[in-house]
Design a protein around this motif. Structure first.
Motif: not given
Length: 117
Positions: A79-104
């Motif tokens: 839902l936020v991809m279009g209105p936020g102007g995000y590209r597919f590649s933006d998700y792993p760039r921020l999502g990977l550190p966030l995923s590590f934080l969740v695991v830790i």
């Protein structure tokens, strides 16, 4: 087989394995389907290793709700991809550190709240 890998890992490693597996499946299935697929696997995995299943089942629930790597794994990401102007590649760039934080954070908290033995 997961149980063989789990036998060589310490308890936190086995729990982390299930959490990461659920996080890896959820981009391809929705979060409810991920739980339906992964919960029996996690419960049997815990039993095979001699652990109580509660922490492993909660790891599945947390992992299934934490799809930060793609815009297609969770409807909010889409839902936020279009209105936020995000590209597919933006998700792993921020999502990977966030995923590590969740695991830790999640693995020690799961072991405190739901003791494995």
């Amino acid at each position: 087989e997961l149980a063989k890998l789990g036998t060589i890992l310490p308890a936190p490693g086995a729990l982390m394995l299930i959490l990461v597996a659920a996080m890896a499946v959820t981009p391809f299935l929705n979060n409810a389907a991920t739980v339906l697929v992964m919960a029996p696997i996690a419960a049997e995995f815990a039993g095979d290793l001699g652990y109580r299943p509660e922490a492993f089942l909660m790891a599945v629930a947390i992992g299934a709700g934490c799809d930060f790597l793609t815009p297609i794994g969770h409807q909010c990401n889409t839902l936020v991809m279009g209105p936020g102007g995000y590209r597919f590649s933006d998700y792993p760039r921020l999502g990977l550190p966030l995923s590590f934080l969740v695991v830790i954070v999640a693995v020690p908290m799961l072991m405190i709240v739901w003791p494995m033995r």
